[in-house]
Motif scaffolding. Structure first.
Motif, PDB file in Angstrom:
ATOM      1  N   MET A   1       0.825  -1.198   0.000  1.00 50.72           N
ATOM      2  CA  MET A   1       0.000   0.000   0.000  1.00 50.72           C
ATOM      3  C   MET A   1       0.864   1.255   0.000  1.00 50.72           C
ATOM      4  N   ASP A   2       2.159   1.091  -0.206  1.00 52.13           N
ATOM      5  CA  ASP A   2       3.043   2.247  -0.231  1.00 52.13           C
ATOM      6  C   ASP A   2       2.897   3.042  -1.523  1.00 52.13           C
ATOM      7  N   GLU A   3       2.106   2.540  -2.466  1.00 51.42           N
ATOM      8  CA  GLU A   3       1.890   3.262  -3.714  1.00 51.42           C
ATOM      9  C   GLU A   3       0.608   4.105  -3.664  1.00 51.42           C
ATOM     10  N   LEU A   4       0.091   4.340  -2.474  1.00 46.94           N
ATOM     11  CA  LEU A   4      -1.129   5.122  -2.299  1.00 46.94           C
ATOM     12  C   LEU A   4      -0.795   6.510  -1.774  1.00 46.94           C
ATOM     13  N   ASP A   5      -1.705   7.454  -2.069  1.00 44.53           N
ATOM     14  CA  ASP A   5      -1.551   8.841  -1.637  1.00 44.53           C
ATOM     15  C   ASP A   5      -2.301   9.019  -0.310  1.00 44.53           C
ATOM     16  N   LYS A   6      -1.708   9.724   0.632  1.00 45.67           N
ATOM     17  CA  LYS A   6      -2.329   9.839   1.959  1.00 45.67           C
ATOM     18  C   LYS A   6      -3.600  10.681   1.959  1.00 45.67           C
ATOM     19  N   ASP A   7      -3.751  11.618   1.009  1.00 56.46           N
ATOM     20  CA  ASP A   7      -4.909  12.514   1.014  1.00 56.46           C
ATOM     21  C   ASP A   7      -5.987  12.161  -0.006  1.00 56.46           C
ATOM     22  N   CYS A   8      -5.748  11.195  -0.866  1.00 58.04           N
ATOM     23  CA  CYS A   8      -6.692  10.843  -1.945  1.00 58.04           C
ATOM     24  C   CYS A   8      -7.878  10.061  -1.381  1.00 58.04           C
ATOM     25  N   PHE A  10      -9.970   7.989  -2.878  1.00 54.67           N
ATOM     26  CA  PHE A  10     -10.012   6.582  -3.279  1.00 54.67           C
ATOM     27  C   PHE A  10      -8.901   5.775  -2.609  1.00 54.67           C
ATOM     28  N   CYS A  11      -7.751   6.380  -2.361  1.00 53.74           N
ATOM     29  CA  CYS A  11      -6.694   5.697  -1.609  1.00 53.74           C
ATOM     30  C   CYS A  11      -7.170   5.418  -0.183  1.00 53.74           C
ATOM     31  N   LYS A  12      -7.914   6.349   0.393  1.00 55.61           N
ATOM     32  CA  LYS A  12      -8.465   6.143   1.733  1.00 55.61           C
ATOM     33  C   LYS A  12      -9.485   5.005   1.729  1.00 55.61           C
ATOM     34  N   ILE A  13     -10.288   4.911   0.655  1.00 51.89           N
ATOM     35  CA  ILE A  13     -11.242   3.805   0.528  1.00 51.89           C
ATOM     36  C   ILE A  13     -10.474   2.485   0.422  1.00 51.89           C
ATOM     37  N   ILE A  14      -9.417   2.450  -0.385  1.00 57.45           N
ATOM     38  CA  ILE A  14      -8.609   1.235  -0.545  1.00 57.45           C
ATOM     39  C   ILE A  14      -8.032   0.801   0.806  1.00 57.45           C
ATOM     40  N   ARG A  15      -7.558   1.756   1.605  1.00 59.55           N
ATOM     41  CA  ARG A  15      -6.974   1.441   2.915  1.00 59.55           C
ATOM     42  C   ARG A  15      -8.032   1.128   3.972  1.00 59.55           C
ATOM     43  N   GLY A  16      -9.313   1.347   3.664  1.00 59.57           N
ATOM     44  CA  GLY A  16     -10.377   1.086   4.627  1.00 59.57           C
ATOM     45  C   GLY A  16     -10.622   2.222   5.587  1.00 59.57           C
ATOM     46  N   GLU A  17     -10.061   3.395   5.314  1.00 56.47           N
ATOM     47  CA  GLU A  17     -10.250   4.560   6.184  1.00 56.47           C
ATOM     48  C   GLU A  17     -11.585   5.237   5.930  1.00 56.47           C
ATOM     49  N   TYR A  21     -19.029   0.312  -0.334  1.00 58.58           N
ATOM     50  CA  TYR A  21     -19.826  -0.878  -0.586  1.00 58.58           C
ATOM     51  C   TYR A  21     -19.108  -1.677  -1.672  1.00 58.58           C
ATOM     52  N   THR A  22     -18.181  -2.524  -1.239  1.00 60.20           N
ATOM     53  CA  THR A  22     -17.296  -3.251  -2.143  1.00 60.20           C
ATOM     54  C   THR A  22     -18.036  -4.378  -2.836  1.00 60.20           C
ATOM     55  N   THR A  43     -21.023   1.234 -10.505  1.00 58.81           N
ATOM     56  CA  THR A  43     -19.839   0.780  -9.783  1.00 58.81           C
ATOM     57  C   THR A  43     -18.597   1.500 -10.293  1.00 58.81           C
ATOM     58  N   LEU A  44     -17.640   1.713  -9.411  1.00 61.69           N
ATOM     59  CA  LEU A  44     -16.336   2.253  -9.777  1.00 61.69           C
ATOM     60  C   LEU A  44     -15.277   1.180  -9.549  1.00 61.69           C
ATOM     61  N   MET A  45     -14.329   1.080 -10.457  1.00 56.94           N
ATOM     62  CA  MET A  45     -13.178   0.212 -10.279  1.00 56.94           C
ATOM     63  C   MET A  45     -11.942   1.090 -10.219  1.00 56.94           C
ATOM     64  N   VAL A  46     -11.132   0.910  -9.166  1.00 55.34           N
ATOM     65  CA  VAL A  46      -9.912   1.709  -9.004  1.00 55.34           C
ATOM     66  C   VAL A  46      -8.707   0.786  -8.859  1.00 55.34           C
ATOM     67  N   PRO A  47      -7.561   1.186  -9.427  1.00 52.90           N
ATOM     68  CA  PRO A  47      -6.344   0.417  -9.182  1.00 52.90           C
ATOM     69  C   PRO A  47      -5.864   0.660  -7.760  1.00 52.90           C
ATOM     70  N   LYS A  48      -5.227  -0.342  -7.190  1.00 53.88           N
ATOM     71  CA  LYS A  48      -4.670  -0.192  -5.846  1.00 53.88           C
ATOM     72  C   LYS A  48      -3.262   0.399  -5.915  1.00 53.88           C
TER      73      LYS A  48
END
Length: 143
Positions: A1-8, A10-17, A21-22, A43-48
């Motif tokens: 998960m080091d390839e995620l942005d702390k303020d984004c 969708f990155c927050k959704i990926i991290r579970g923050e 509705y997955t 539905t939205l699909m996002v890369p991790k």
């Protein structure tokens, strides 16, 4: 998960923050319901990996993340037998109406008579065969 942005978002959704509705998730992508629900199942699909939009993709990114499009589209279609079509779209950049600056693909189920209009326009009368050829040649030169 080091390839995620702390303020984004969708990155927050990926991290579970941020809750979502997955509908599908693996090591590469996460697909979840868009809260706007243009139509049921939207539905939205996002890369991790934090990629702003398709302009940031390498060939390897495309191979890794976009291969899930058919499976997600088919799962959505199967969830409701009334679905007769689907818009699969992405907005790349603010001028293309991208709101969250993390690459995402929209899957918008379509139903007969749903009244949803995707705005386009036909400018065919403004182009000659030479105009088309010039544009095609200029794009071709970029490969």
């Amino acid at each position: 998960m080091d390839e995620l942005d702390k303020d984004c978002l969708f990155c927050k959704i990926i991290r579970g923050e941020v809750p979502s509705y997955t509908v599908f998730e693996n090591d590469d992508v996460k697909a979840f319901l868009d809260l706007s629900q243009v139509n049921p199942g939207h539905t939205l699909m996002v890369p991790k990996k934090h990629l702003t939009n398709l302009f940031d993709y390498t060939a390897e990114d495309a191979e890794k993340y976009l291969k899930y499009i058919p499976a997600i589209a088919n799962a959505i279609k199967k969830f409701d037998p009334k679905i007769t079509g689907m818009n699969v779209t992405t907005n790349n950049g603010e001028s293309a109406s991208q709101v969250v600056m993390h690459s995402h693909i929209h899957f918008i189920p379509r139903f007969e008579g749903d009244g949803l209009k995707i705005a386009t326009r036909n400018n065919e009368d403004k182009y000659t065969p030479d105009d088309y050829q010039k544009i095609a040649d200029q794009i071709k030169a970029q490969f």
